[in-house]
Structures are given as structure tokens and as C-alpha cells.
Design a protein around this motif. Structure first.
Motif, PDB file in Angstrom:
ATOM      1  N   LEU A  17       0.688  -1.169  -0.129  1.00 37.90           N
ATOM      2  CA  LEU A  17      -0.007   0.209  -0.218  1.00 37.90           C
ATOM      3  C   LEU A  17       0.911   1.306   0.070  1.00 37.90           C
ATOM      4  CD1 LEU A  17      -2.868  -1.262   2.677  1.00 37.90           C
ATOM      5  CD2 LEU A  17      -2.968  -0.950   0.099  1.00 37.90           C
ATOM      6  N   ARG A  18       2.040   1.487   0.368  1.00 35.88           N
ATOM      7  CA  ARG A  18       2.540   2.619   0.853  1.00 35.88           C
ATOM      8  C   ARG A  18       3.695   2.897  -0.905  1.00 35.88           C
ATOM      9  NH1 ARG A  18       8.269   2.584   0.938  1.00 35.88           N
ATOM     10  NH2 ARG A  18       8.771   0.763   1.171  1.00 35.88           N
ATOM     11  N   LYS A  19       3.965   1.608  -0.825  1.00 31.73           N
ATOM     12  CA  LYS A  19       4.882   1.570  -2.433  1.00 31.73           C
ATOM     13  C   LYS A  19       3.466   2.187  -3.504  1.00 31.73           C
ATOM     14  CE  LYS A  19       8.234  -1.150  -2.581  1.00 31.73           C
ATOM     15  NZ  LYS A  19       9.744  -2.576  -2.894  1.00 31.73           N
ATOM     16  N   LYS A  20       2.259   1.578  -3.739  1.00 30.93           N
ATOM     17  CA  LYS A  20       1.259   2.255  -4.072  1.00 30.93           C
ATOM     18  C   LYS A  20       1.330   3.219  -4.387  1.00 30.93           C
ATOM     19  CE  LYS A  20      -0.711  -2.157  -5.638  1.00 30.93           C
ATOM     20  NZ  LYS A  20      -1.666  -2.551  -5.828  1.00 30.93           N
ATOM     21  N   LEU A  21       0.927   4.098  -2.950  1.00 31.34           N
ATOM     22  CA  LEU A  21       1.071   6.057  -2.993  1.00 31.34           C
ATOM     23  C   LEU A  21       2.112   6.370  -3.502  1.00 31.34           C
ATOM     24  CD1 LEU A  21      -0.819   5.171   0.365  1.00 31.34           C
ATOM     25  CD2 LEU A  21      -1.775   6.559  -1.708  1.00 31.34           C
ATOM     26  N   GLY A  22       2.730   5.824  -2.945  1.00 32.88           N
ATOM     27  CA  GLY A  22       4.297   6.197  -3.439  1.00 32.88           C
ATOM     28  C   GLY A  22       5.392   6.940  -3.151  1.00 32.88           C
ATOM     29  N   LEU A  51      -1.819  -3.467  18.009  1.00 34.32           N
ATOM     30  CA  LEU A  51      -2.938  -2.959  16.793  1.00 34.32           C
ATOM     31  C   LEU A  51      -3.544  -1.851  17.070  1.00 34.32           C
ATOM     32  CD1 LEU A  51      -5.085  -5.959  18.045  1.00 34.32           C
ATOM     33  CD2 LEU A  51      -4.249  -5.861  15.935  1.00 34.32           C
ATOM     34  N   ASP A  52      -2.457  -1.477  18.433  1.00 32.72           N
ATOM     35  CA  ASP A  52      -2.573   0.628  17.901  1.00 32.72           C
ATOM     36  C   ASP A  52      -2.504   0.892  16.850  1.00 32.72           C
ATOM     37  OD1 ASP A  52      -3.596   2.939  19.294  1.00 32.72           O
ATOM     38  OD2 ASP A  52      -1.201   3.031  19.189  1.00 32.72           O
ATOM     39  N   ILE A  53      -0.818   0.415  16.662  1.00 32.60           N
ATOM     40  CA  ILE A  53       0.134   0.532  15.349  1.00 32.60           C
ATOM     41  C   ILE A  53      -0.706   0.688  13.949  1.00 32.60           C
ATOM     42  CG2 ILE A  53       2.131   1.089  13.983  1.00 32.60           C
ATOM     43  CD1 ILE A  53       2.303   2.401  16.803  1.00 32.60           C
ATOM     44  N   VAL A  54      -0.745  -0.455  13.946  1.00 32.22           N
ATOM     45  CA  VAL A  54      -1.779  -1.036  12.846  1.00 32.22           C
ATOM     46  C   VAL A  54      -3.203  -0.861  12.185  1.00 32.22           C
ATOM     47  CG1 VAL A  54      -2.804  -3.024  12.129  1.00 32.22           C
ATOM     48  CG2 VAL A  54      -1.364  -3.501  12.509  1.00 32.22           C
ATOM     49  N   GLU A  55      -3.834   0.277  13.781  1.00 35.00           N
ATOM     50  CA  GLU A  55      -5.032   1.167  13.372  1.00 35.00           C
ATOM     51  C   GLU A  55      -3.878   2.214  13.006  1.00 35.00           C
ATOM     52  OE1 GLU A  55      -8.644   2.760  14.975  1.00 35.00           O
ATOM     53  OE2 GLU A  55      -7.125   1.354  16.466  1.00 35.00           O
ATOM     54  N   LYS A  56      -2.464   3.183  13.016  1.00 34.11           N
ATOM     55  CA  LYS A  56      -2.608   4.344  12.766  1.00 34.11           C
ATOM     56  C   LYS A  56      -2.168   3.749  10.879  1.00 34.11           C
ATOM     57  CE  LYS A  56      -0.670   5.646  17.290  1.00 34.11           C
ATOM     58  NZ  LYS A  56       0.471   6.400  18.173  1.00 34.11           N
ATOM     59  N   LEU A  57      -0.968   3.023  11.031  1.00 32.86           N
ATOM     60  CA  LEU A  57      -0.914   2.445   9.390  1.00 32.86           C
ATOM     61  C   LEU A  57      -2.164   2.685   8.640  1.00 32.86           C
ATOM     62  CD1 LEU A  57       1.926  -0.149  10.697  1.00 32.86           C
ATOM     63  CD2 LEU A  57       2.115   2.261   9.938  1.00 32.86           C
ATOM     64  N   VAL A  63      -7.088   3.282   4.484  1.00 31.51           N
ATOM     65  CA  VAL A  63      -7.612   1.930   4.581  1.00 31.51           C
ATOM     66  C   VAL A  63      -8.252   1.535   5.537  1.00 31.51           C
ATOM     67  CG1 VAL A  63      -6.738   0.888   2.444  1.00 31.51           C
ATOM     68  CG2 VAL A  63      -5.977   0.655   4.252  1.00 31.51           C
ATOM     69  N   GLU A  64      -9.308   0.237   5.871  1.00 27.74           N
ATOM     70  CA  GLU A  64      -9.651   0.049   7.071  1.00 27.74           C
ATOM     71  C   GLU A  64      -8.773  -1.390   7.417  1.00 27.74           C
ATOM     72  OE1 GLU A  64     -14.113  -1.297   7.296  1.00 27.74           O
ATOM     73  OE2 GLU A  64     -13.901  -0.337   5.194  1.00 27.74           O
ATOM     74  N   SER A  78      -9.923  -0.422  -4.984  1.00 26.84           N
ATOM     75  CA  SER A  78     -10.788  -0.332  -5.256  1.00 26.84           C
ATOM     76  C   SER A  78     -10.200   0.909  -5.727  1.00 26.84           C
ATOM     77  CB  SER A  78     -11.766  -0.719  -3.833  1.00 26.84           C
ATOM     78  OG  SER A  78     -11.104   0.472  -3.161  1.00 26.84           O
ATOM     79  N   PRO A  79     -11.852   1.633  -5.905  1.00 20.62           N
ATOM     80  CA  PRO A  79     -12.388   3.194  -6.392  1.00 20.62           C
ATOM     81  C   PRO A  79     -11.874   4.280  -4.845  1.00 20.62           C
ATOM     82  CG  PRO A  79     -14.105   2.057  -6.877  1.00 20.62           C
ATOM     83  CD  PRO A  79     -13.350   1.137  -6.852  1.00 20.62           C
ATOM     84  N   ASP A  80     -12.518   3.871  -4.283  1.00 23.64           N
ATOM     85  CA  ASP A  80     -12.451   4.666  -3.563  1.00 23.64           C
ATOM     86  C   ASP A  80     -10.530   4.307  -2.871  1.00 23.64           C
ATOM     87  OD1 ASP A  80     -14.371   4.481  -2.267  1.00 23.64           O
ATOM     88  OD2 ASP A  80     -14.690   3.266  -0.359  1.00 23.64           O
TER      89      ASP A  80
END
Length: 104
Positions: A17-22, A51-57, A63-64, A78-80
Motif C-alpha cells: 500500500l505504501r508503494k502504491k501511494l508512492g 493493533l494500535d500501530i496497525v490502526e494508525k498505519l 484503508v480499514e 478499489s475506487p476508494d
């Protein structure tokens, strides 16, 4: 049957996801308040985020949190998510322009 460890799934999804965002690891760290070395350790599988860090990331990546645990990450395209990429690029461009104007 060999199952992929959940830590590997989470780390790969974060990296993807990080790479897709550049984004660099440093930018993701800045957006989450987590250190860049910690992001690196998560992505290479040396650390398992709480889990706290996962939520922040997840929040920073647009994304959820459950997306980071998904073994079939089709919702990344996804379009979102595409909308999130566009918004992020727009905000980055505006921020860069503002910084450049104040440097003059």
C-alpha cells in the motif's frame, strides 16, 4: 498446507500500500507518528506492530485496518483507494506549492 504467517501478510500489505501511494517509509512514519526504522522493521518482518500501530498505519494509508490482515488484497485497487491516491497526490502538490511560495 502451509499457511502464511499473519505477520508476513500485514508487513507485505503495509509495504504494498505504501508503494502504491508512492510514499517513502519516512513519509509513512511522519504520517503515523511511528519512527521510520520501526516501519522498516515491520516491512522486513523483524517487528510485529501492535493493533494500535496497525490502526494508525491503516488510517494513514487510507484503508480499514482489516485490509492489512487480508490475504486477498483485491480492495487495494478499489475506487476508494484510487480516490485516496488522487487526494494524497493533490494535497502533496498543494503543500509543495505553498512551501515554494514561502521560500521566495
Amino acid at each position: 498446507m502451509n499457511e502464511i504467517p499473519i505477520e508476513t501478510i500485514v508487513s507485505e500489505n503495509i509495504k504494498s500500500l505504501r508503494k502504491k501511494l508512492g510514499w517513502s517509509q519516512e513519509l509513512l512514519a511522519e504520517k503515523t507518528g511511528v519512527s521510520a526504522p520501526y516501519i522498516t522493521q515491520i516491512e522486513v518482518g523483524k517487528r510485529t506492530p501492535s493493533l494500535d500501530i496497525v490502526e494508525k498505519l491503516a488510517s494513514a494509508l487510507g484503508v480499514e485496518y482489516k485490509t492489512l490482515f487480508d490475504t486477498n488484497n483485491d480492495n487495494v485497487d478499489s475506487p476508494d483507494f484510487s480516490k485516496h491516491i488522487l487526494e494524497t497526490k493533490l494535497i502533496s502538490a498543494i503543500t509543495k506549492t505553498i512551501h515554494n511560495e514561502f521560500k521566495k
